[in-house]
Design an enzyme around this catalytic site. Structure first.
Site, mmCIF file in Angstrom:
data_model
loop_
_atom_site.group_PDB
_atom_site.id
_atom_site.type_symbol
_atom_site.label_atom_id
_atom_site.label_comp_id
_atom_site.label_asym_id
_atom_site.label_seq_id
_atom_site.Cartn_x
_atom_site.Cartn_y
_atom_site.Cartn_z
ATOM 1 N N ARG A 1 26.751 12.108 -14.475
ATOM 2 C CA ARG A 1 25.457 12.794 -14.281
ATOM 3 C C ARG A 1 25.625 14.156 -14.929
ATOM 4 O O ARG A 1 26.198 15.075 -14.346
ATOM 5 C CB ARG A 1 25.134 12.919 -12.789
ATOM 6 N N HIS B 1 16.933 8.434 -16.467
ATOM 7 C CA HIS B 1 17.596 8.033 -15.206
ATOM 8 C C HIS B 1 17.513 6.501 -15.140
ATOM 9 O O HIS B 1 16.811 5.941 -14.286
ATOM 10 C CB HIS B 1 16.899 8.700 -14.025
ATOM 11 N N GLN C 1 18.081 4.469 -11.847
ATOM 12 C CA GLN C 1 17.000 4.541 -10.865
ATOM 13 C C GLN C 1 15.936 3.493 -11.162
ATOM 14 O O GLN C 1 15.481 2.772 -10.257
ATOM 15 C CB GLN C 1 16.366 5.950 -10.879
ATOM 16 N N ASP D 1 7.859 11.991 -7.591
ATOM 17 C CA ASP D 1 9.222 12.514 -7.537
ATOM 18 C C ASP D 1 9.120 14.006 -7.195
ATOM 19 O O ASP D 1 8.045 14.604 -7.293
ATOM 20 C CB ASP D 1 9.894 12.286 -8.912
ATOM 21 N N CYS E 1 11.833 8.198 -5.715
ATOM 22 C CA CYS E 1 13.267 7.918 -5.889
ATOM 23 C C CYS E 1 14.133 8.731 -4.933
ATOM 24 O O CYS E 1 15.313 8.430 -4.795
ATOM 25 C CB CYS E 1 13.671 8.161 -7.335
ATOM 26 N N ARG F 1 19.648 0.855 -4.845
ATOM 27 C CA ARG F 1 20.561 1.507 -5.794
ATOM 28 C C ARG F 1 21.926 0.817 -5.720
ATOM 29 O O ARG F 1 22.579 0.592 -6.728
ATOM 30 C CB ARG F 1 20.718 3.007 -5.469
HETATM 31 N N1 CP Z 1 17.390 9.275 -6.821
HETATM 32 C C1 CP Z 1 18.614 9.790 -7.039
HETATM 33 O O1 CP Z 1 19.151 9.731 -8.167
HETATM 34 O O2 CP Z 1 19.188 10.329 -5.943
HETATM 35 P P1 CP Z 1 20.472 11.296 -5.949
HETATM 36 O O3 CP Z 1 20.071 12.546 -6.724
HETATM 37 O O4 CP Z 1 20.757 11.564 -4.503
HETATM 38 O O5 CP Z 1 21.597 10.580 -6.633
#
Ligand code: CP
Length: 309
Positions: A100, A127, A130, A226, A267, A295
């Site tokens: 990430r 992403h 997701q 979001d 998400c 997830r």
């Molecule tokens: N939706 C998502 O990616 O959650 P986190 O930021 O907690 O990983």
């Protein structure tokens, strides 16, 4: 080397196969209980996470493997040690990397030098993990992922989740309607709409950008939102953003313009008085915790796919 950086690096058939694999793994976890025995996933984080970290770490454990959490703030990555060297060293020791990172260009550099699969755990423009679990959640709900569905994305729309939904939705043959304030910082950038136009020709889906929440969700099968305060937003920007986005808050009234059986998705993490009201996220149309759980199952399917290919 197969990586998972952006959905458009793959095909609709790949995405469908991953979703179907996740359905199978979710219903029969024992089928992959030893799939990754003695394998290791390195998880590099430049931003915070709950779901991404938990799902990959638990997924590796459930498949007989191991995951290592590595925070960029505690590492020499990009400062004392180049991304290229980090990637080469890590590739000698681990079997997969998930990162990430703030910038997609850094992720691409990591992947370019890797001799093991690299997964995008979220960057500035995408992403994909997701959206994979969102598709699994919708597949469970609908029984299939037939083209022709309408997905309304409401709120801050110059970001990774919106862009991956534009790409993934078009690849599935859906109509993606983006409803957002009409400013340079909050609407999709020109380059993603150009990419969307090219994908539309290939896959038949489409994207439309509007600047009214009710118009955006009209007849939608999915209403998606979001956070207005993504991880990179500083506290001194918050008041101005609240004012800008308030007309795009998903309320019960906004939901009433979607189809009667529409689902609400976020998400997460969520703020109950910002991007949606508590009544909506905690109401009967909300499937946000199915999304969160999925997830795990989608990530397991992805790791199995990368391991076998
Ligand atoms: N939706 C998502 O990616 O959650 P986190 O930021 O907690 O990983």
């Amino acid at each position: 080397m197969k990586h998972f950086l952006r959905l458009s690096d793959h095909t609709r058939d790949d995405l469908q196969a991953l979703v179907e694999s996740a359905v199978g793994i979710k219903s029969n976890p024992a089928s992959v209980a030893n799939e990754l025995a003695a394998k290791t996933l390195l998880m590099i984080f430049e931003k915070p996470s709950l779901r991404t970290r938990l799902s990959f770490e638990v997924g590796m454990t459930q498949m007989g493997g191991n995951a290592i959490f590595y925070s960029v703030k505690d590492s020499p990555l990009g400062r004392k040690e180049s991304i290229e060297d980090t990637s080469k060293v890590s590739s000698r020791m681990v079997d997969f990397m998930m990162a990430r990172l703030n910038r997609h260009s850094d992720l691409a550099e990591l992947a370019k030098s890797a001799s093991v699969p690299v997964i995008n755990g979220m960057c500035d423009i995408a992403h994909p993990c997701q959206i994979l679990s969102d598709l699994l959640t919708l597949r469970e709900r609908w029984g299939s992922l037939e083209p022709g569905r309408r997905v309304a994305y409401v709120g801050d729309s110059c970001n990774n989740v919106t862009y991956s939904w534009i790409v993934g939705g078009i690849m599935m043959g859906f109509e993606v309607v983006v409803a957002c304030p009409d400013t340079e910082e909050t609407r999709p950038e020109a380059w993603i709409l150009e990419e969307a136009a090219a994908l539309s020709k290939q896959y038949g889906g489409s994207v439309r950008v509007v600047h009214d929440a009710n118009e955006g969700v009209r007849d939608a099968d999915v209403v998606y939102t979001d956070s207005w305060m993504s991880y990179h937003i500083s506290p001194d920007e918050e008041q101005a953003r609240l004012q800008l986005f308030l007309p795009f808050q998903v309320t019960a009234d906004v939901m009433s313009h979607a189809k009667p059986d529409a689902v609400f998705m976020n998400c997460l993490p969520a703020n109950r008085q910002q991007e949606q009201t508590a009544e909506v996220i905690d109401g009967p149309q909300s499937i946000v915790f199915d999304q969160a759980e999925n997830r795990l199952h989608a990530q397991k399917a992805l790791l199995v796919w990368l391991n076998r290919n």
